[in-house]
Design a protein around this motif. Structure first.
Motif: not given
Length: 487
Positions: A326-355
């Motif tokens: 969610x856009x407010x998940x980080x104590x009311x703010x958008x989350x900042x994912x660890x550097x390089x995390x999305x690139x390293x997991x791109x073949x097995x991860x999907x991020x969405x705001x709501x499902x």
């Protein structure tokens, strides 16, 4: 049901204005509408704006199902008020809105709209008490929690008198403090199982007195319905929710009948967040039971540090995951994912705001659910046969999480998060939990057994199916008597 002697049963449904409460009652409303009831679903104006966004969508929904209408009334709070981020103030405001709700219903009845037969009220919406009394119709108390959590809330004032409330969290898991005085043959409760607003740190917050007041008011009803099923919690649990001997029935999971019949109208999926259906196409490409679904509901928040640990734990697990950020998940703010995390997991991860959560949990690629343990999410996961990792945030979620693990044996949790909301759950713990829940064949087998029990309960001849029929027939008989009195 409509058309028997030309009598129409008109049910007014009034949820507490939070996503989980609205979800449960909208599913029940659709179930009743499919059985011929005329439905008036009453939101606060703030909730309605979040759900519909425009009068045009509301109008379209009305015409798509003419025996179903939406009304709204003001909650009296200013537009900028946080509502669910200041729950105590919201509760207090709603207690005083009975007059506004009654005026709305009287104004919007007649001119072809059948007379109100009953008011189905969320168990924590005491403003409906005076409305039902003044309109001389039964107040049907609907508990959107599991039966055990509902019993704990209904008898909270008694627990207060016995000294169990306020809860000293240092005693939250001490065996000598276990609560064994509640009716319904429910398992003994730890103090930490009680709704979290009864903890000592909340005694200076308006929410503490508000939920204690709602506990005392929950006795004011002529019928009680619980969103659970007898095979999960037993018949005695629902019976313990009875008010002075009135009928009290388990009728859940309320979303399941229409879901099994393929009913997927917009009205069945009222969400205050915009759903992203693209995740279903992504799931189609994954192997059966290979994906962990991660969602903490509409209100739970995490620190940025905790989200970092979660991300790295998911990465280290090696499993594919669908993560609702969610856009407010980080104590009311958008989350900042660890550097390089999305690139390293791109073949097995999907991020969405709501499902569209029901469709996600029903998808064959989903093998586990990392959840905040809200009751809707819990019973949906049970009904779809998906084991859980519980990470409760507040309210009744602590009880749901423990029961999922210890009583129903279809889940895991993280040690001490029920008594230490500041504890940082480390990546290694998260990795371990993910691996254990995704690879646990015994837990998956138990989840499948409960899935079949839930589905049997709502199908013809099942316990919830029969209980709903009892309620429908009782309301039909009332509508008939009401019709005769008008002649």
């Amino acid at each position: 049901m409509n058309g028997v002697n030309n009598v129409t049963v008109h049910a007014v449904l009034v949820p507490f204005p939070a996503q989980g409460h609205v979800n449960a009652l909208i599913h029940f409303a659709n179930l009743l509408a499919s059985r011929g009831f005329f439905i008036t679903f009453v939101n606060t104006e703030w909730t309605e704006k979040r759900m519909f966004g425009s009068a045009k969508l509301k109008s379209q929904l009305h015409y798509s199902k003419p025996n179903f209408r939406f009304l709204s009334f003001p909650d009296s709070l200013p537009p900028e008020h946080g509502r669910t981020s200041h729950l105590g103030e919201l509760f207090i405001a709603l207690v005083k809105r009975g007059d506004a709700l009654e005026a709305l219903l009287r104004k919007e009845t007649g001119n072809g709209i059948p007379p109100v037969t009953c008011i189905v009220s969320d168990g924590v919406m005491s403003c409906t008490i005076s409305v039902a009394a003044n309109m001389q119709v039964p107040r049907v108390v609907f508990w959107p929690f599991c039966a055990a959590a509902s019993i704990a809330q209904k008898y909270a004032y008694s627990l207060f008198s016995q000294g169990h409330i306020p809860v000293k969290i240092s005693e939250g898991n001490r065996p000598e403090k276990m609560i064994t005085t509640l009716p319904g043959n429910i398992p003994a409760l730890w103090p930490s199982d009680l709704i979290s607003f009864y903890r000592e740190q909340f005694t200076s917050d308006p929410i503490y007195e508000a939920v204690l007041f709602e506990s005392r008011m929950s006795d004011m009803g002529e019928y009680v319905l619980a969103n659970t099923f007898e095979e999960l919690e037993g018949r005695e649990a629902a019976a313990a929710l009875s008010n002075k001997g009135c009928p009290s029935l388990s009728i859940g999971p309320v979303f399941l009948p229409n879901f099994l019949e393929g009913e997927n109208s917009t009205q069945s999926n009222m969400s205050m967040w915009e759903e992203d259906d693209s995740c279903l196409h992504w799931l189609d490409k994954q192997r059966p039971r290979s994906v962990l679904y991660v969602s903490f509901g509409s209100l739970a928040l995490k620190s940025q540090e905790q989200l970092d640990e979660l991300a790295l734990g998911l990465e280290q697990s090696g499993y594919a995951f669908l993560w609702v950020l969610r856009s407010d998940i980080a104590q009311g703010q958008a989350a900042v994912l660890p550097e390089g995390f999305e690139e390293r997991t791109k073949d097995r991860a999907l991020f969405v705001k709501w499902t569209p959560q029901l469709k996600v949990l029903a998808h064959p690629s989903v093998g586990g659910f990392l959840t905040h343990s809200g009751w809707n999410s819990t019973v949906e996961s049970i009904s779809m046969g998906v084991p859980m990792i519980g990470w409760p945030y507040f309210g009744d979620q602590f009880l749901n999480c423990r029961f999922t693990k210890e009583i129903w044996k279809v889940g895991l949790d993280f040690k001490d998060v029920d008594v230490d909301d500041g504890r940082l759950v480390r990546r290694e713990e998260i990795e371990s939990a993910v691996v254990r829940v995704m690879a646990n064949e015994e837990m998956q087998k138990k989840a499948e057994e409960l899935k079949e029990a839930a589905r049997k309960a709502v199908m013809e001849g099942g316990s919830s199916f029969n209980n709903i029929n009892t309620f429908i027939n009782d309301m039909l008989n009332r509508a008939k008597a009401q019709s005769q009195s008008f002649k």
